[in-house]
Design a protein around this motif. Structure first.
Motif, PDB file in Angstrom:
ATOM      1  N   LEU A 123       0.903  -1.083  -0.037  1.00 44.75           N
ATOM      2  CA  LEU A 123       0.316   0.084  -0.357  1.00 44.75           C
ATOM      3  C   LEU A 123       0.283   1.459   0.193  1.00 44.75           C
ATOM      4  O   LEU A 123       1.399   1.438   1.108  1.00 44.75           O
ATOM      5  N   THR A 124       0.802   1.796  -0.442  1.00 39.19           N
ATOM      6  CA  THR A 124       1.683   3.017  -0.807  1.00 39.19           C
ATOM      7  C   THR A 124       0.748   4.444  -1.845  1.00 39.19           C
ATOM      8  O   THR A 124       0.306   4.297  -2.032  1.00 39.19           O
ATOM      9  N   ARG A 125       1.451   5.455  -1.800  1.00 42.69           N
ATOM     10  CA  ARG A 125       1.062   6.933  -2.530  1.00 42.69           C
ATOM     11  C   ARG A 125       0.844   6.440  -4.227  1.00 42.69           C
ATOM     12  O   ARG A 125       1.787   6.008  -4.569  1.00 42.69           O
ATOM     13  N   ASP A 126      -0.339   7.568  -4.352  1.00 41.72           N
ATOM     14  CA  ASP A 126      -0.079   7.317  -5.984  1.00 41.72           C
ATOM     15  C   ASP A 126       1.095   8.002  -6.789  1.00 41.72           C
ATOM     16  O   ASP A 126       1.825   7.347  -7.878  1.00 41.72           O
ATOM     17  N   ALA A 127       1.643   8.641  -6.160  1.00 41.05           N
ATOM     18  CA  ALA A 127       3.071   8.769  -7.023  1.00 41.05           C
ATOM     19  C   ALA A 127       4.596   8.403  -6.097  1.00 41.05           C
ATOM     20  O   ALA A 127       5.563   8.715  -7.016  1.00 41.05           O
ATOM     21  N   ALA A 128       4.270   7.407  -5.571  1.00 39.31           N
ATOM     22  CA  ALA A 128       5.771   6.770  -5.168  1.00 39.31           C
ATOM     23  C   ALA A 128       6.254   6.398  -6.003  1.00 39.31           C
ATOM     24  O   ALA A 128       6.140   5.611  -6.686  1.00 39.31           O
ATOM     25  N   GLU A 129       7.942   6.336  -6.259  1.00 37.52           N
ATOM     26  CA  GLU A 129       8.423   5.484  -7.772  1.00 37.52           C
ATOM     27  C   GLU A 129       8.969   4.522  -7.361  1.00 37.52           C
ATOM     28  O   GLU A 129       9.685   4.862  -5.884  1.00 37.52           O
ATOM     29  N   PRO A 130       9.152   3.202  -7.301  1.00 32.45           N
ATOM     30  CA  PRO A 130       9.362   2.147  -7.077  1.00 32.45           C
ATOM     31  C   PRO A 130      10.707   1.813  -7.513  1.00 32.45           C
ATOM     32  O   PRO A 130      10.915   1.993  -8.336  1.00 32.45           O
ATOM     33  N   PRO A 131      11.433   1.364  -6.271  1.00 32.76           N
ATOM     34  CA  PRO A 131      12.791   0.676  -6.821  1.00 32.76           C
ATOM     35  C   PRO A 131      13.002  -0.190  -7.686  1.00 32.76           C
ATOM     36  O   PRO A 131      12.329  -1.445  -7.924  1.00 32.76           O
ATOM     37  N   PRO A 132      14.117  -0.570  -8.635  1.00 34.02           N
ATOM     38  CA  PRO A 132      14.793  -1.416  -9.346  1.00 34.02           C
ATOM     39  C   PRO A 132      14.137  -3.163  -8.686  1.00 34.02           C
ATOM     40  O   PRO A 132      14.281  -2.846  -7.706  1.00 34.02           O
ATOM     41  N   GLY A 133      12.908  -3.541  -9.220  1.00 31.63           N
ATOM     42  CA  GLY A 133      12.858  -4.830  -9.148  1.00 31.63           C
ATOM     43  C   GLY A 133      11.645  -5.031  -7.641  1.00 31.63           C
ATOM     44  O   GLY A 133      11.341  -6.271  -7.660  1.00 31.63           O
ATOM     45  N   LEU A 134      11.024  -4.429  -7.556  1.00 32.42           N
ATOM     46  CA  LEU A 134       9.944  -4.016  -6.545  1.00 32.42           C
ATOM     47  C   LEU A 134       8.283  -4.566  -7.047  1.00 32.42           C
ATOM     48  O   LEU A 134       8.016  -5.721  -6.985  1.00 32.42           O
ATOM     49  N   ARG A 136      -1.831   1.589  -5.191  1.00 36.49           N
ATOM     50  CA  ARG A 136      -1.691   2.919  -4.810  1.00 36.49           C
ATOM     51  C   ARG A 136      -2.886   3.743  -4.034  1.00 36.49           C
ATOM     52  O   ARG A 136      -3.982   3.634  -4.827  1.00 36.49           O
ATOM     53  N   CYS A 137      -2.862   4.310  -3.262  1.00 35.39           N
ATOM     54  CA  CYS A 137      -4.012   4.710  -2.075  1.00 35.39           C
ATOM     55  C   CYS A 137      -3.872   6.344  -1.661  1.00 35.39           C
ATOM     56  O   CYS A 137      -3.686   6.024  -0.463  1.00 35.39           O
ATOM     57  N   GLY A 138      -3.747   7.279  -2.546  1.00 35.53           N
ATOM     58  CA  GLY A 138      -3.942   8.524  -1.625  1.00 35.53           C
ATOM     59  C   GLY A 138      -2.856   9.511  -2.387  1.00 35.53           C
ATOM     60  O   GLY A 138      -1.492   8.511  -2.062  1.00 35.53           O
ATOM     61  N   PRO A 139      -3.243  10.602  -2.407  1.00 32.05           N
ATOM     62  CA  PRO A 139      -2.211  11.214  -2.969  1.00 32.05           C
ATOM     63  C   PRO A 139      -0.830  11.592  -2.670  1.00 32.05           C
ATOM     64  O   PRO A 139      -0.072  11.800  -3.349  1.00 32.05           O
ATOM     65  N   ASP A 140      -0.715  12.196  -1.841  1.00 31.04           N
ATOM     66  CA  ASP A 140       0.236  12.692  -0.771  1.00 31.04           C
ATOM     67  C   ASP A 140       0.462  12.247   0.655  1.00 31.04           C
ATOM     68  O   ASP A 140       2.578  11.818   0.345  1.00 31.04           O
ATOM     69  N   ARG A 141       0.034  11.194   0.975  1.00 29.66           N
ATOM     70  CA  ARG A 141       0.013   9.787   1.889  1.00 29.66           C
ATOM     71  C   ARG A 141      -0.359   9.057   2.023  1.00 29.66           C
ATOM     72  O   ARG A 141      -2.005   8.438   1.117  1.00 29.66           O
ATOM     73  N   ASP A 198      -3.555   6.368   2.051  1.00 32.25           N
ATOM     74  CA  ASP A 198      -4.804   6.252   2.629  1.00 32.25           C
ATOM     75  C   ASP A 198      -5.047   5.132   3.619  1.00 32.25           C
ATOM     76  O   ASP A 198      -5.139   3.940   3.357  1.00 32.25           O
ATOM     77  N   LEU A 199      -4.894   5.049   4.370  1.00 30.86           N
ATOM     78  CA  LEU A 199      -5.448   3.619   5.112  1.00 30.86           C
ATOM     79  C   LEU A 199      -6.985   3.577   5.074  1.00 30.86           C
ATOM     80  O   LEU A 199      -6.407   1.676   4.952  1.00 30.86           O
ATOM     81  N   GLY A 200      -7.327   4.069   5.047  1.00 32.72           N
ATOM     82  CA  GLY A 200      -9.056   3.127   4.740  1.00 32.72           C
ATOM     83  C   GLY A 200      -9.250   3.125   4.174  1.00 32.72           C
ATOM     84  O   GLY A 200      -9.907   2.177   3.376  1.00 32.72           O
ATOM     85  N   ALA A 201      -8.699   3.565   2.464  1.00 34.09           N
ATOM     86  CA  ALA A 201      -9.194   3.597   0.835  1.00 34.09           C
ATOM     87  C   ALA A 201      -8.050   1.791   0.497  1.00 34.09           C
ATOM     88  O   ALA A 201      -8.269   1.393   0.241  1.00 34.09           O
ATOM     89  N   GLY A 202      -7.466   2.260   1.726  1.00 31.71           N
ATOM     90  CA  GLY A 202      -5.869   1.050   1.318  1.00 31.71           C
ATOM     91  C   GLY A 202      -6.613  -0.113   1.953  1.00 31.71           C
ATOM     92  O   GLY A 202      -6.271  -1.552   1.250  1.00 31.71           O
ATOM     93  N   LEU A 203      -7.764  -0.256   3.013  1.00 31.29           N
ATOM     94  CA  LEU A 203      -7.828  -1.223   3.679  1.00 31.29           C
ATOM     95  C   LEU A 203      -9.148  -2.214   3.409  1.00 31.29           C
ATOM     96  O   LEU A 203      -9.490  -3.146   3.171  1.00 31.29           O
ATOM     97  N   ALA A 204      -9.892  -0.563   2.347  1.00 28.75           N
ATOM     98  CA  ALA A 204     -10.878  -0.731   1.690  1.00 28.75           C
ATOM     99  C   ALA A 204     -10.608  -1.883   0.413  1.00 28.75           C
ATOM    100  O   ALA A 204     -11.928  -2.798   0.433  1.00 28.75           O
ATOM    101  N   GLU A 205      -9.613  -1.291  -0.394  1.00 24.56           N
ATOM    102  CA  GLU A 205      -8.846  -2.029  -1.873  1.00 24.56           C
ATOM    103  C   GLU A 205      -8.841  -3.599  -1.210  1.00 24.56           C
ATOM    104  O   GLU A 205      -8.574  -4.524  -1.391  1.00 24.56           O
ATOM    105  N   LEU A 206      -7.725  -3.630   0.088  1.00 29.50           N
ATOM    106  CA  LEU A 206      -8.016  -5.079   0.275  1.00 29.50           C
ATOM    107  C   LEU A 206      -8.985  -5.901   0.064  1.00 29.50           C
ATOM    108  O   LEU A 206      -9.433  -7.064   0.134  1.00 29.50           O
ATOM    109  N   ARG A 207     -10.128  -5.642   0.972  1.00 22.94           N
ATOM    110  CA  ARG A 207     -11.210  -5.806   1.764  1.00 22.94           C
ATOM    111  C   ARG A 207     -11.956  -7.074  -0.193  1.00 22.94           C
ATOM    112  O   ARG A 207     -12.247  -7.731  -0.456  1.00 22.94           O
TER     113      ARG A 207
END
Ligand SMILES: NC(=O)c1ccc[n+]([C@@H]2O[C@H](COP(=O)([O-])OP(=O)(O)OC[C@H]3O[C@@H](n4cnc5c(N)ncnc54)[C@H](OP(=O)(O)O)[C@@H]3O)[C@@H](O)[C@H]2O)c1
Length: 261
Positions: free
Chosen positions: A138-149, A157-162, A164-173
């Motif tokens: 679960l990460t931010r919309d703009a976060a850049e993954p390191p090579p290989g991840l 991706r759930c949240g523009p700046d940080r 969003d744990l509520g949105a992240g858990l909803a997606e897991l469900r």
């Protein structure tokens, strides 16, 4: 489990004799609804670590319940800080615990879910590289993954700046991960509490004083206190206590509701 430290129920109804693994699993159980359980170990004076790690607080009874809680969940949620610091390895379960999952219609292993805003993660870490089920991050919309991840994990991706744990858990469900177990760490627990997403806290209290220095099991910005009723108290023969606090279904805010003030 004959050579393990006996664990007995002392509250609400004291049970005669030590609990077996099936009895322990039944006491914790799987909720009949989407549920987030958090599991921590602390010293009697409230420390989250001993010499910087949770290992020194965790005796055999705690490890036994820790493993059973992993057996019971669909998704195992951990913050990147704890994953990095504790050197998380791949989630493995013993054959009897995998058999229990098959008998209960579950896949053999829970899915590891890492929460990271920075994506400062090492794809070679065994938690990713040896995972029996492809982990989610679960990460931010703009976060850049390191090579290989992205070769070893799927980004959610759930949240523009940080994150969003509520949105992240909803997606897991939405992906079928209804029963979530969070193994920390303190910053993630603090953020989940602030967002009123915690349904249950399983807390092991180790019979020792760690002294001043270590932090608590929760960290981050201060938030409103939240009631969480005590459900059971287990005691191990070595003096370890295992407390389970959980809210009931009627205390759970409807999905999408604003956090209680
Ligand atoms: N006693 C116990 O049961 C127990 C359990 C777990 C951990 N611990 C201990 O706790 C310590 C680690 O704690 P920690 O301070 O590093 O806290 P943490 O909660 O483990 O990790 C914090 C990191 O997780 C990610 N994260 C957490 N919440 C997030 C959120 N809401 N949104 C986005 N990302 C989030 C971020 O990673 P990025 O930096 O990648 O963005 C953040 O830097 C270790 O000493 C460990 O041994 C003890």
């Amino acid at each position: 489990m004959s050579d393990s430290t006996a664990i007995s129920r002392v509250w609400p109804a004291p049970a005669a004799g030590p609990l077996t693994d099936p009895e322990l699993a039944a006491l914790y159980g799987r909720a009949g609804r989407p549920h987030l359980r958090v599991n921590f170990v602390t010293s009697a004076d409230g420390a989250v670590t001993l010499d910087g790690y949770s290992e020194g607080l965790s005796g055999e009874p705690d490890k036994r319940v820790f493993g059973l809680l992993r057996m019971l969940c669909d998704g195992l949620v951990v913050a990147a800080g704890t994953l990095r610091h504790e050197g998380y390895r791949a989630v493995r379960l013993s054959e009897p615990r995998r058999a229990w999952r098959r008998e209960h219609g579950l896949v053999e292993y829970p899915t590891l879910v890492v929460v990271s805003g920075s994506l400062d993660l090492d794809p070679a870490q065994a938690a990713f590289a040896d995972a029996p089920v492809r982990p989610l991050v679960l990460t931010r919309d703009a976060a850049e993954p390191p090579p290989g991840l992205t070769e070893v994990a799927d980004l959610v991706r759930c949240g523009p700046d940080r994150v969003d744990l509520g949105a992240g858990l909803a997606e897991l469900r939405r992906r079928g991960l209804d029963q979530l177990l969070c193994e920390g760490g303190p910053h993630l627990f603090g953020a989940l509490t602030a967002a009123d997403l915690v349904d249950e806290l399983c807390l092991t209290v180790a019979p020792l004083l760690a002294g001043a220095g270590p932090g608590r099991i929760t960290a981050g910005d201060a938030g409103a206190p939240r009631r969480l009723p005590l459900r059971h108290v287990l005691a191990a023969a070595d003096g370890t206590l295992m407390l389970r606090y959980a809210r009931g279904p009627q205390e759970k805010p409807p999905a999408g509701a604003a956090p209680a003030a």
